[in-house]
Design a protein around this motif. Structure first.
Motif, PDB file in Angstrom:
ATOM      1  N   GLY A   1      22.569  26.627  36.034  1.00 53.21           N
ATOM      2  CA  GLY A   1      22.118  26.644  37.428  1.00 53.21           C
ATOM      3  C   GLY A   1      22.426  27.955  38.123  1.00 53.21           C
ATOM      4  O   GLY A   1      22.514  28.022  39.341  1.00 53.21           O
TER       5      GLY A   1
ATOM      6  N   GLU B   1      20.474  16.481  32.240  1.00 60.17           N
ATOM      7  CA  GLU B   1      20.600  17.738  32.980  1.00 60.17           C
ATOM      8  C   GLU B   1      22.049  18.010  33.318  1.00 60.17           C
ATOM      9  O   GLU B   1      22.515  19.147  33.210  1.00 60.17           O
ATOM     10  CB  GLU B   1      19.743  17.692  34.240  1.00 60.17           C
ATOM     11  CG  GLU B   1      18.261  17.780  33.973  1.00 60.17           C
ATOM     12  CD  GLU B   1      17.420  17.629  35.232  1.00 60.17           C
ATOM     13  OE1 GLU B   1      17.987  17.471  36.337  1.00 60.17           O
ATOM     14  OE2 GLU B   1      16.191  17.671  35.107  1.00 60.17           O
TER      15      GLU B   1
ATOM     16  N   ARG C   1      24.147  21.192  32.042  1.00 58.92           N
ATOM     17  CA  ARG C   1      24.784  22.087  33.018  1.00 58.92           C
ATOM     18  C   ARG C   1      26.259  22.260  32.685  1.00 58.92           C
ATOM     19  O   ARG C   1      26.774  23.378  32.678  1.00 58.92           O
ATOM     20  CB  ARG C   1      24.610  21.541  34.437  1.00 58.92           C
ATOM     21  CG  ARG C   1      25.317  22.419  35.477  1.00 58.92           C
ATOM     22  CD  ARG C   1      24.835  22.133  36.834  1.00 58.92           C
ATOM     23  NE  ARG C   1      23.481  22.688  36.890  1.00 58.92           N
ATOM     24  CZ  ARG C   1      22.787  22.833  37.992  1.00 58.92           C
ATOM     25  NH1 ARG C   1      23.288  22.474  39.143  1.00 58.92           N
ATOM     26  NH2 ARG C   1      21.583  23.342  37.972  1.00 58.92           N
TER      27      ARG C   1
ATOM     28  N   ASP D   1      20.451  26.750  32.476  1.00 64.25           N
ATOM     29  CA  ASP D   1      21.046  25.414  32.409  1.00 64.25           C
ATOM     30  C   ASP D   1      22.293  25.302  33.284  1.00 64.25           C
ATOM     31  O   ASP D   1      22.587  24.239  33.822  1.00 64.25           O
ATOM     32  CB  ASP D   1      21.402  25.049  30.961  1.00 64.25           C
ATOM     33  CG  ASP D   1      20.164  24.741  30.110  1.00 64.25           C
ATOM     34  OD1 ASP D   1      19.058  24.617  30.668  1.00 64.25           O
ATOM     35  OD2 ASP D   1      20.338  24.630  28.879  1.00 64.25           O
TER      36      ASP D   1
ATOM     37  N   ARG E   1      27.966  25.792  31.513  1.00 61.40           N
ATOM     38  CA  ARG E   1      29.061  26.379  32.307  1.00 61.40           C
ATOM     39  C   ARG E   1      30.315  26.572  31.470  1.00 61.40           C
ATOM     40  O   ARG E   1      31.060  27.527  31.678  1.00 61.40           O
ATOM     41  CB  ARG E   1      29.318  25.539  33.550  1.00 61.40           C
ATOM     42  CG  ARG E   1      28.195  25.705  34.549  1.00 61.40           C
ATOM     43  CD  ARG E   1      28.443  25.023  35.840  1.00 61.40           C
ATOM     44  NE  ARG E   1      27.347  25.337  36.769  1.00 61.40           N
ATOM     45  CZ  ARG E   1      27.335  25.007  38.024  1.00 61.40           C
ATOM     46  NH1 ARG E   1      28.345  24.340  38.538  1.00 61.40           N
ATOM     47  NH2 ARG E   1      26.310  25.332  38.793  1.00 61.40           N
TER      48      ARG E   1
END
Length: 107
Positions: free
Chosen positions: A103, A31, A35, A101, A39
């Motif tokens: 967030g 995860e 992430r 992904d 990003r």
């Protein structure tokens, strides 16, 4: 040797509790990597492109995005096309996954 026999017989060589611990240990790393990767993709976009990408990634239709960002629907369509190209994506579903992904999908 016992482990080899178990594998050949199709039996697990790890106990269920050890398997659960191993999975729990690996999932946060996966995860975290997803992430970070997501990003990085969004960081390649301009600030305005990111605003459009986040709104589209949240499932908002072009007309709603246009209204919220005070642009025309045609301008939003142009932004979406450029975002997909810059991010190396094929469609809005992939964009939504990147936003998720990262967030940043508001959930």
């Amino acid at each position: 040797m016992d482990a080899v026999r178990k594998v050949v017989a199709g039996e697990p060589i790890l106990s269920p509790s050890v398997t659960r611990k191993l999975i729990a240990h690996m999932v946060p790393e996966e995860e975290s990597r997803r992430r970070t990767d997501a990003r990085q993709v969004l960081a390649r976009l301009s600030e305005r492109e990111r605003e459009v990408a986040l709104a589209a990634g949240q499932g908002k239709p072009n007309a709603v995005i246009a209204d919220e960002l005070h642009m025309s629907v045609g301008t939003i369509k142009g932004y979406i096309s450029r975002i997909l190209t810059k991010a190396g994506l094929d469609n809005r579903v992939q964009l939504a996954l990147i936003v998720h992904d990262a967030g940043l999908d508001g959930r």
